[in-house]
Design a protein around this motif. Structure first.
Motif, PDB file in Angstrom:
ATOM      1  N   LEU A  86     -15.783  57.491  61.087  1.00 43.71           N
ATOM      2  CA  LEU A  86     -14.829  58.411  60.461  1.00 43.71           C
ATOM      3  C   LEU A  86     -13.442  57.820  60.234  1.00 43.71           C
ATOM      4  CD1 LEU A  86     -15.966  61.411  62.645  1.00 43.71           C
ATOM      5  CD2 LEU A  86     -16.339  61.216  60.194  1.00 43.71           C
ATOM      6  N   HIS A  87     -13.315  56.496  60.291  1.00 42.91           N
ATOM      7  CA  HIS A  87     -12.000  55.876  60.125  1.00 42.91           C
ATOM      8  C   HIS A  87     -11.318  56.207  58.796  1.00 42.91           C
ATOM      9  CE1 HIS A  87      -8.743  52.988  60.533  1.00 42.91           C
ATOM     10  NE2 HIS A  87      -9.013  52.603  59.300  1.00 42.91           N
ATOM     11  N   PRO A  88     -12.010  56.247  57.650  1.00 42.05           N
ATOM     12  CA  PRO A  88     -11.312  56.544  56.393  1.00 42.05           C
ATOM     13  C   PRO A  88     -10.513  57.848  56.427  1.00 42.05           C
ATOM     14  CG  PRO A  88     -13.478  55.679  55.908  1.00 42.05           C
ATOM     15  CD  PRO A  88     -13.423  55.883  57.403  1.00 42.05           C
ATOM     16  N   LEU A  89     -11.023  58.864  57.096  1.00 38.85           N
ATOM     17  CA  LEU A  89     -10.280  60.122  57.212  1.00 38.85           C
ATOM     18  C   LEU A  89      -9.034  59.941  58.072  1.00 38.85           C
ATOM     19  CD1 LEU A  89     -13.203  62.682  57.636  1.00 38.85           C
ATOM     20  CD2 LEU A  89     -11.665  62.454  55.671  1.00 38.85           C
ATOM     21  N   ASP A  90      -9.119  59.068  59.070  1.00 41.32           N
ATOM     22  CA  ASP A  90      -7.955  58.782  59.909  1.00 41.32           C
ATOM     23  C   ASP A  90      -6.885  58.069  59.102  1.00 41.32           C
ATOM     24  OD1 ASP A  90      -6.606  58.949  62.272  1.00 41.32           O
ATOM     25  OD2 ASP A  90      -7.573  57.243  63.220  1.00 41.32           O
ATOM     26  N   LEU A  91      -7.300  57.146  58.251  1.00 39.44           N
ATOM     27  CA  LEU A  91      -6.380  56.424  57.377  1.00 39.44           C
ATOM     28  C   LEU A  91      -5.617  57.390  56.473  1.00 39.44           C
ATOM     29  CD1 LEU A  91      -5.485  53.645  55.985  1.00 39.44           C
ATOM     30  CD2 LEU A  91      -7.374  54.094  54.411  1.00 39.44           C
ATOM     31  N   VAL A  92      -6.346  58.290  55.825  1.00 39.80           N
ATOM     32  CA  VAL A  92      -5.719  59.262  54.920  1.00 39.80           C
ATOM     33  C   VAL A  92      -4.799  60.196  55.689  1.00 39.80           C
ATOM     34  CG1 VAL A  92      -6.189  61.178  53.353  1.00 39.80           C
ATOM     35  CG2 VAL A  92      -7.595  59.130  53.251  1.00 39.80           C
ATOM     36  N   LYS A  93      -5.210  60.599  56.869  1.00 37.13           N
ATOM     37  CA  LYS A  93      -4.376  61.488  57.694  1.00 37.13           C
ATOM     38  C   LYS A  93      -3.008  60.866  57.941  1.00 37.13           C
ATOM     39  CE  LYS A  93      -4.190  60.935  61.950  1.00 37.13           C
ATOM     40  NZ  LYS A  93      -4.457  60.716  63.389  1.00 37.13           N
ATOM     41  N   ILE A  94      -2.985  59.597  58.326  1.00 39.33           N
ATOM     42  CA  ILE A  94      -1.721  58.919  58.625  1.00 39.33           C
ATOM     43  C   ILE A  94      -0.854  58.833  57.383  1.00 39.33           C
ATOM     44  CG2 ILE A  94      -0.701  56.704  59.292  1.00 39.33           C
ATOM     45  CD1 ILE A  94      -3.038  56.310  61.186  1.00 39.33           C
ATOM     46  N   ARG A  95      -1.454  58.546  56.226  1.00 43.53           N
ATOM     47  CA  ARG A  95      -0.673  58.435  54.988  1.00 43.53           C
ATOM     48  C   ARG A  95      -0.097  59.786  54.579  1.00 43.53           C
ATOM     49  NH1 ARG A  95      -3.256  53.664  51.181  1.00 43.53           N
ATOM     50  NH2 ARG A  95      -3.289  52.098  52.832  1.00 43.53           N
ATOM     51  N   PHE A  96      -0.822  60.854  54.821  1.00 42.43           N
ATOM     52  CA  PHE A  96      -0.279  62.189  54.558  1.00 42.43           C
ATOM     53  C   PHE A  96       0.862  62.512  55.521  1.00 42.43           C
ATOM     54  CE2 PHE A  96      -4.406  63.994  52.547  1.00 42.43           C
ATOM     55  CZ  PHE A  96      -3.996  63.546  51.310  1.00 42.43           C
ATOM     56  N   GLN A  97       0.714  62.129  56.776  1.00 42.85           N
ATOM     57  CA  GLN A  97       1.703  62.470  57.795  1.00 42.85           C
ATOM     58  C   GLN A  97       3.071  61.872  57.510  1.00 42.85           C
ATOM     59  OE1 GLN A  97      -0.215  61.140  61.390  1.00 42.85           O
ATOM     60  NE2 GLN A  97      -1.109  63.146  61.823  1.00 42.85           N
ATOM     61  N   VAL A  98       3.099  60.654  56.974  1.00 47.91           N
ATOM     62  CA  VAL A  98       4.385  59.975  56.780  1.00 47.91           C
ATOM     63  C   VAL A  98       4.987  60.236  55.403  1.00 47.91           C
ATOM     64  CG1 VAL A  98       3.731  58.144  58.387  1.00 47.91           C
ATOM     65  CG2 VAL A  98       3.334  57.827  55.939  1.00 47.91           C
ATOM     66  N   ASP A  99       4.267  60.919  54.529  1.00 46.95           N
ATOM     67  CA  ASP A  99       4.756  61.143  53.172  1.00 46.95           C
ATOM     68  C   ASP A  99       5.729  62.316  53.144  1.00 46.95           C
ATOM     69  OD1 ASP A  99       5.097  60.951  50.477  1.00 46.95           O
ATOM     70  OD2 ASP A  99       3.279  62.055  49.966  1.00 46.95           O
ATOM     71  N   GLU A 100       7.003  62.032  52.819  1.00 47.29           N
ATOM     72  CA  GLU A 100       8.033  63.078  52.801  1.00 47.29           C
ATOM     73  C   GLU A 100       8.078  63.841  51.491  1.00 47.29           C
ATOM     74  OE1 GLU A 100       8.519  59.834  53.015  1.00 47.29           O
ATOM     75  OE2 GLU A 100       9.872  59.281  54.634  1.00 47.29           O
ATOM     76  N   GLY A 101       7.313  63.423  50.507  1.00 41.55           N
ATOM     77  CA  GLY A 101       7.358  64.072  49.204  1.00 41.55           C
ATOM     78  C   GLY A 101       8.008  63.161  48.175  1.00 41.55           C
ATOM     79  N   VAL A 102       7.712  63.396  46.903  1.00 40.41           N
ATOM     80  CA  VAL A 102       8.174  62.509  45.832  1.00 40.41           C
ATOM     81  C   VAL A 102       9.686  62.461  45.740  1.00 40.41           C
ATOM     82  CG1 VAL A 102       8.107  62.098  43.353  1.00 40.41           C
ATOM     83  CG2 VAL A 102       6.054  62.886  44.534  1.00 40.41           C
TER      84      VAL A 102
END
Length: 327
Positions: free
Chosen positions: A44-60
């Protein structure tokens, strides 16, 4: 939490208590935990990767947002974008430290947790413990485990966020070639504080494990009591699956914000900030919803991951324990 010391306050009694505690430390618990952690992480690593990228994204439109940071419209768009641009390798960026971290975390956690629990049971594995003892054993185990594994989690976060480093950011970002290179580079450039970024919110996350193990143990106790089974009886796989899934959902939903804060502290694309500043900025720019960014991929990952980990652990431990008595 306090472990009951039946032998009093004498030095001989203290030594006897310590020997008893060490006798409750079984390598079988660690091996079973490592096996469960590795299998669930690899799947399930790919979902973990996406989770981290969502977490740090402050918005455009966020101030100071790195121009190299990709924009995802949702979970499926993120997975397909990463696969389209980087292939399967991109979906498994950071998997090595994730495997090391998950294996070490689950192995050490189960090792310390089972030792503390048996100590609190007075050596009687069939005894049922109150909620306070279960939470105490889980919290203490989580705190000790985090001391060993936090540097691995920093490496995992950095490797999962390697996109367009060095452009559009004032951070002297670094291209890591792998886990060992990341550990060396962080230690050389940022010292010990760099390896322990996110440690304080991680300690808050100890409550996550405490809640999870409390709910898990209580649900198992309810089942064994209803069917008049021993507390350490082997249960059907579906029972382990149900207890693991519900306990993880409850724990994740109640403690998730600390993971967002920890990821933002550990990332390499922003200047170093403290936990309080991260919380203040996050609340001011994104509101309370910002504390729950990445929750969907998290639940989609951690629920089956927890089920795999606990089922493998329970069956593996049940298989290994008789070998101890046979040798």
């Amino acid at each position: 939490f306090q472990l009951t010391m039946q032998s009093g306050s004498s030095s001989n009694g203290s030594g006897s208590w310590q020997r008893q505690l060490l006798s409750n430390v079984h390598w079988e618990n660690m091996a079973a935990g490592v096996a469960g952690g590795l299998l669930s992480t690899l799947a399930l690593h790919p979902l973990d990767l996406v989770k981290i990228r969502f977490q740090v994204d402050e918005g455009v439109g966020a101030s100071g947002r790195p121009s190299s940071r990709p924009v995802y419209r949702g979970l499926m768009h993120a997975l397909s974008s990463i696969y389209r641009t980087q292939g399967l390798t991109g979906l498994y960026a950071g998997v090595v430290p994730n495997l090391w971290g998950a294996g070490a975390s689950w192995g050490l956690y189960f090792l310390f947790y089972e030792a503390a629990k048996v100590q609190l049971q007075g050596g009687d594995r069939t005894a049922r413990l109150p909620a306070g003892h279960l939470m105490g054993a889980a919290a203490a185990s989580g705190a000790v485990t985090l001391m060993f594994t936090n540097p691995i989690w920093v490496c995992k976060t950095r490797l999962c966020l390697q996109y367009g480093l060095g452009s559009g950011t004032s951070v002297a970002a670094h291209r890591y070639r792998g886990m060992l290179h990341a550990l060396y580079s962080i230690a050389r450039l940022e010292g010990l504080p760099g390896l322990y970024k996110g440690y304080l919110p991680g300690l808050f996350g100890v409550s996550h494990g405490a809640i999870q193990f409390l709910v898990y143990e209580k649900m198992k106790n309810q089942y064994t009591s209803a069917y008049q089974l021993a507390a350490n009886a082997k249960l059907p796989t579906l029972v382990y699956l149900g207890c693991a899934a519900l306990s993880k959902i409850v724990a994740a939903a109640t403690t998730y914000p600390y993971q967002v804060i920890r990821s933002r502290l550990q990332e390499q694309h922003r200047e170093s900030r403290g936990a309080l500043r991260v919380c203040r900025d996050l609340l001011a720019v994104e509101g309370w919803r910002g504390f729950y960014k990445g929750l969907l991929p998290t639940l989609l990952r951690v629920t089956p991951a927890c089920c795999i980990t606990f089922v493998v652990y329970e069956h593996f431990a049940t298989f290994l324990m008789p070998l101890r008595h046979a040798t």
